[in-house]
Design a protein around this motif. Structure first.
Motif, mmCIF file in Angstrom:
data_model
loop_
_atom_site.group_PDB
_atom_site.id
_atom_site.type_symbol
_atom_site.label_atom_id
_atom_site.label_comp_id
_atom_site.label_asym_id
_atom_site.label_seq_id
_atom_site.Cartn_x
_atom_site.Cartn_y
_atom_site.Cartn_z
ATOM 1 N N ALA A 219 0.816 -1.221 0.000
ATOM 2 C CA ALA A 219 0.000 0.000 0.000
ATOM 3 C C ALA A 219 0.846 1.266 0.000
ATOM 4 O O ALA A 219 0.339 2.357 0.257
ATOM 5 N N TYR A 220 2.137 1.150 -0.301
ATOM 6 C CA TYR A 220 2.990 2.330 -0.450
ATOM 7 C C TYR A 220 4.207 1.943 -1.282
ATOM 8 O O TYR A 220 4.613 0.777 -1.326
ATOM 9 N N PRO A 221 4.835 2.917 -1.948
ATOM 10 C CA PRO A 221 5.974 2.629 -2.829
ATOM 11 C C PRO A 221 7.268 2.422 -2.037
ATOM 12 O O PRO A 221 7.329 2.689 -0.832
ATOM 13 N N TRP A 222 8.295 1.977 -2.727
ATOM 14 C CA TRP A 222 9.594 1.735 -2.090
ATOM 15 C C TRP A 222 10.170 3.005 -1.471
ATOM 16 O O TRP A 222 10.879 2.955 -0.458
ATOM 17 N N THR A 223 9.847 4.160 -2.027
ATOM 18 C CA THR A 223 10.359 5.410 -1.463
ATOM 19 C C THR A 223 9.892 5.599 -0.023
ATOM 20 O O THR A 223 10.602 6.206 0.778
ATOM 21 N N VAL A 224 8.702 5.105 0.308
ATOM 22 C CA VAL A 224 8.218 5.187 1.691
ATOM 23 C C VAL A 224 9.068 4.303 2.599
ATOM 24 O O VAL A 224 9.418 4.685 3.720
ATOM 25 N N VAL A 225 9.405 3.112 2.130
ATOM 26 C CA VAL A 225 10.290 2.226 2.900
ATOM 27 C C VAL A 225 11.633 2.916 3.129
ATOM 28 O O VAL A 225 12.163 2.939 4.248
ATOM 29 N N GLN A 226 12.183 3.503 2.064
ATOM 30 C CA GLN A 226 13.473 4.182 2.191
ATOM 31 C C GLN A 226 13.404 5.330 3.192
ATOM 32 O O GLN A 226 14.310 5.508 4.014
ATOM 33 N N GLY A 227 12.331 6.119 3.138
ATOM 34 C CA GLY A 227 12.228 7.277 4.006
ATOM 35 C C GLY A 227 11.862 6.942 5.433
ATOM 36 O O GLY A 227 12.310 7.607 6.373
ATOM 37 N N THR A 228 11.060 5.891 5.613
ATOM 38 C CA THR A 228 10.553 5.562 6.942
ATOM 39 C C THR A 228 11.543 4.760 7.764
ATOM 40 O O THR A 228 11.706 4.987 8.969
ATOM 41 N N TRP A 229 12.227 3.803 7.156
ATOM 42 C CA TRP A 229 13.054 2.870 7.914
ATOM 43 C C TRP A 229 14.555 3.121 7.789
ATOM 44 O O TRP A 229 15.348 2.316 8.252
ATOM 45 N N SER A 230 14.931 4.221 7.179
ATOM 46 C CA SER A 230 16.339 4.609 7.192
ATOM 47 C C SER A 230 16.499 5.762 8.183
ATOM 48 O O SER A 230 15.522 6.368 8.609
ATOM 49 N N GLY A 231 17.741 6.059 8.555
ATOM 50 C CA GLY A 231 17.968 7.126 9.521
ATOM 51 C C GLY A 231 17.622 6.670 10.926
ATOM 52 O O GLY A 231 17.442 5.480 11.201
ATOM 53 N N PRO A 232 17.517 7.601 11.878
ATOM 54 C CA PRO A 232 17.246 7.240 13.272
ATOM 55 C C PRO A 232 15.907 6.503 13.417
ATOM 56 O O PRO A 232 14.890 6.941 12.887
ATOM 57 N N GLN A 233 15.930 5.396 14.157
ATOM 58 C CA GLN A 233 14.737 4.606 14.416
ATOM 59 C C GLN A 233 14.511 4.519 15.926
ATOM 60 O O GLN A 233 15.377 4.040 16.664
ATOM 61 N N PHE A 234 13.347 4.993 16.373
ATOM 62 C CA PHE A 234 13.019 4.907 17.790
ATOM 63 C C PHE A 234 12.487 3.518 18.121
ATOM 64 O O PHE A 234 11.833 2.857 17.303
ATOM 65 N N GLY A 235 12.751 3.089 19.323
ATOM 66 C CA GLY A 235 12.195 1.849 19.846
ATOM 67 C C GLY A 235 12.079 1.954 21.351
ATOM 68 O O GLY A 235 12.489 2.950 21.956
ATOM 69 N N LEU A 236 11.515 0.926 21.958
ATOM 70 C CA LEU A 236 11.429 0.867 23.404
ATOM 71 C C LEU A 236 12.680 0.211 23.968
ATOM 72 O O LEU A 236 13.181 -0.770 23.417
ATOM 73 N N GLU A 237 13.170 0.765 25.068
ATOM 74 C CA GLU A 237 14.294 0.154 25.777
ATOM 75 C C GLU A 237 13.729 -1.011 26.578
ATOM 76 O O GLU A 237 13.225 -0.856 27.690
ATOM 77 N N ALA A 238 13.754 -2.199 25.974
ATOM 78 C CA ALA A 238 13.091 -3.362 26.569
ATOM 79 C C ALA A 238 14.111 -4.315 27.160
ATOM 80 O O ALA A 238 15.217 -4.488 26.637
ATOM 81 N N GLU A 239 13.710 -4.979 28.271
ATOM 82 C CA GLU A 239 14.599 -5.926 28.921
ATOM 83 C C GLU A 239 14.799 -7.173 28.065
ATOM 84 O O GLU A 239 15.813 -7.853 28.173
ATOM 85 N N ASP A 240 13.811 -7.487 27.213
ATOM 86 C CA ASP A 240 13.879 -8.722 26.434
ATOM 87 C C ASP A 240 14.158 -8.445 24.961
ATOM 88 O O ASP A 240 13.686 -9.162 24.088
ATOM 89 N N ASP A 241 14.960 -7.398 24.661
ATOM 90 C CA ASP A 241 15.167 -7.063 23.258
ATOM 91 C C ASP A 241 15.898 -8.167 22.500
ATOM 92 O O ASP A 241 15.842 -8.228 21.275
ATOM 93 N N MET A 242 16.585 -9.078 23.215
ATOM 94 C CA MET A 242 17.250 -10.178 22.531
ATOM 95 C C MET A 242 16.252 -11.197 21.992
ATOM 96 O O MET A 242 16.624 -12.095 21.234
ATOM 97 N N SER A 243 14.989 -11.066 22.371
ATOM 98 C CA SER A 243 13.971 -11.939 21.791
ATOM 99 C C SER A 243 13.594 -11.479 20.385
ATOM 100 O O SER A 243 12.910 -12.206 19.658
ATOM 101 N N ARG A 244 14.010 -10.281 20.010
ATOM 102 C CA ARG A 244 13.760 -9.790 18.663
ATOM 103 C C ARG A 244 14.761 -10.425 17.700
ATOM 104 O O ARG A 244 15.788 -10.965 18.087
ATOM 105 N N LEU A 245 14.450 -10.347 16.418
ATOM 106 C CA LEU A 245 15.377 -10.804 15.404
ATOM 107 C C LEU A 245 16.681 -10.007 15.467
ATOM 108 O O LEU A 245 16.675 -8.822 15.822
ATOM 109 N N SER A 246 17.767 -10.636 15.087
ATOM 110 C CA SER A 246 19.018 -9.896 15.013
ATOM 111 C C SER A 246 18.935 -8.827 13.935
ATOM 112 O O SER A 246 19.405 -7.702 14.122
ATOM 113 N N VAL A 247 18.305 -9.161 12.805
ATOM 114 C CA VAL A 247 18.158 -8.213 11.694
ATOM 115 C C VAL A 247 16.744 -8.297 11.148
ATOM 116 O O VAL A 247 16.214 -9.396 10.928
ATOM 117 N N GLU A 248 16.118 -7.150 10.945
ATOM 118 C CA GLU A 248 14.826 -7.041 10.284
ATOM 119 C C GLU A 248 15.001 -6.159 9.062
ATOM 120 O O GLU A 248 15.881 -5.291 9.041
#
Length: 553
Positions: A219-248
């Motif tokens: 539902a959006y072009p590749w330019t949205v992926v480039q703009g949204t997921w590049s640069g600084p990415q906020f997340g939660l400082e979670a105790e179980d972050d190692m349960s996430r994938l190493s790379v997404e």
């Protein structure tokens, strides 16, 4: 002729069904509705979206001004603190910026291919680490990467992907086939959302997951992926972050075709097979290597929570929510540098204040408590609401429902009101009964295939089982009709949405916004006066969680 929320009290079956609202003339209820006015709403919108608030970015001077303003409004109205003796709930944030020089190498089948960050792929990690990597990780195509018992679907059946990298299609088989018997047909389910793909891959033990980008199902072009997921990415400082994938990450469809060709497969043929029940995952006989170097910064933001205690069932809560944050300021821009976020979402936060004032004006408060949450970091991944859902200040099995307000109607009165995710829960009926008092119809989202239900803060409540309503402005303008409304909404999306130009303008008509906020008041009043707990409809992906939660109640 269409009536306003405070118009004549003509008897209708739907109106009589509204809990405790008799057409015999509940003067206090009508008076509470009348406290919700454009004259009261607009000053708060102007304050929150003023340059002084610097675009309301999380963990910025603009945040401090915003949360202190909300706390002051809640205190002045008489709301009680919603987190013990505090109006604030601290939300630990982390900002991770990946080095855009990363490259992925795919080797095997007698060949070696290299793919560039930005042009071919976008990748990141949610683990709080200076470096994330996969080295020689086996590639496996897992179709849509879905495990959905209620749909009889399991793309990981009899498959061990521990330490491997999975390649996943975006959206779900219903959209791909337009077959109404598969999932929800054209309408996206949560299983089609990219966030689910990563979550499920992690549960399965994978090291990495890449979602294949195609414009129509995403539902959006590749330019949205480039703009949204590049640069600084906020997340939660979670105790179980190692349960996430190493790379997404995401792959372009062109890069995916190249990888499949190297593996000796045709992408379109395998994609077609993956659209049908019984698909079996396909090991590609290739290995992927990718290292991401990160810059990591930590900060703290805040949700703002106020409560109006109920009477007979004060331990049960109806939640109104709206995100207070926007994108702050960008000193690299020429001219205007402030993302004021007037419609998105100074209007929604101002509606919280109006709703709180209306409930407090009632002579007799409802049986249940009403909670108002201004959540942080919605624009950066729904993080404030995610933190609250993981760390609720009241039990989730005592949380009756959530109503999310993400932008108000600035175009004037409508004959209808939309519901994003219509058909998911019994909350639709509450809104339909309220809408009947304004002679308005409730209509489904016109673009269910885009999965908007999964893109705003209510979704984090849904994920933990709490029925959540996401109303949206109507489309059938009382004077101008649907075509005009659609044109105006398209203009806003193209010219102002997530831009520095999202500011109050003199052509705003807030009469429709007031109609909508009054509807939200009526829905909350019904829920707070009721003794039942609304539920999800059968087949909805959140019902099992809610049912398990409510066992024994």
């Amino acid at each position: 002729m269409r009536k306003t929320a405070t118009g004549s009290c003509g008897v209708s079956v739907a109106f009589l069904l509204v809990v405790t609202m008799s057409c015999g003339g509940d003067a206090a209820f009508e008076a509470a509705l009348e406290t919700i006015t454009a004259d009261d709403l607009l000053p708060d919108v102007l304050t929150l979206s003023s340059d002084e608030f610097e675009g309301r970015a999380p963990s910025s001077p603009g945040e401090l001004k915003t949360i202190e303003f909300l706390k002051g409004e809640f205190e002045e109205l008489g709301l009680e603190p919603g987190n013990g003796d505090s109006y604030f709930q601290e939300v630990p944030l982390v900002r991770i910026t990946a080095d855009p020089g990363a490259r992925m190498v795919v080797s095997g089948r007698g060949a070696r291919s290299s793919f560039d960050y930005g042009d071919d792929l976008i990748a990141w990690t949610k683990r709080v680490t200076q470096r994330a990597a996969v080295e020689g990780s086996e590639l496996v195509f897992v179709g849509y990467g879905i495990v959905a018992p209620e749909y009889g679907w399991d793309d990981y059946e009899d498959l061990d992907v521990t330490g491997k990298t999975v390649v996943v299609l975006v959206n779900d088989p219903g959209f791909a086939t337009q077959d109404a018997s598969l999932f929800n047909g054209n309408a996206m389910t949560y299983y089609g959302r990219w966030t689910y793909k990563y979550e499920e891959a992690a549960r399965q033990g994978a090291a990495a997951a890449f979602v294949v980008h195609e414009t129509d199902p995403a539902a959006y072009p590749w330019t949205v992926v480039q703009g949204t997921w590049s640069g600084p990415q906020f997340g939660l400082e979670a105790e179980d972050d190692m349960s996430r994938l190493s790379v997404e990450g995401w792959w372009t469809v062109a890069a995916t075709r190249q990888v499949f060709e190297q593996a000796g497969f045709d992408y379109d043929s395998l994609k077609s097979l993956a659209e049908r029940p019984g698909f079996k995952a396909v090991p590609l006989g290739l290995a992927a290597s990718l290292a991401i170097e990160n810059d990591v910064e930590r900060s703290v933001s805040n949700n703002v929570i106020g409560v109006i205690p109920g009477t007979d069932r004060a331990d049960e809560y109806v939640v109104y929510m709206a995100h207070w944050d926007h994108f702050g300021l960008d000193p690299n821009l020429e001219g205007d540098q402030i993302y004021n976020g007037a419609n998105d979402n100074a209007t929604g936060v101002s509606a919280l204040i109006e709703l709180a004032e209306a409930f407090l004006s009632l002579d007799d408060r409802p049986a249940r408590s009403i909670m108002f949450i201004g959540v942080t970091a919605e624009e950066f991944g729904l993080l404030g609401s995610a933190y609250y859902a993981q760390n609720p200040t009241v039990p989730l099995d005592k949380t009756v429902a959530a109503i999310n307000i993400d932008g108000l109607n600035i175009l004037g009165p409508m004959n209808d009101i939309s519901v994003i995710g219509y058909g998911n829960s019994e909350l639709d009926g509450y809104l339909e009964r309220a809408a009947a008092t304004q002679d308005r119809m409730v209509r489904p989202d016109t673009e269910p295939e885009k999965g908007y239900y999964y893109r705003s803060d209510h979704f984090n409540f849904a994920k933990v089982g709490v029925p959540a309503l996401f109303p949206d402005a109507g489309l059938d303008h009382v004077v101008h009709g649907e075509e005009w409304t659609e044109q105006k909404r398209a203009e806003y999306l193209a010219q102002h949405y997530h831009k520095v130009s999202d500011e109050y303008r003199s052509d705003w008509d807030l009469s429709g916004a007031i109609d909508d906020v009054r509807l939200y008041f009526e829905v909350g009043y019904q829920l707070a006066s009721d003794s039942q707990f609304p539920n999800w409809h059968e087949g909805t992906e959140f019902k099992a969680v809610r049912d398990a939660m409510m066992v024994g109640r």
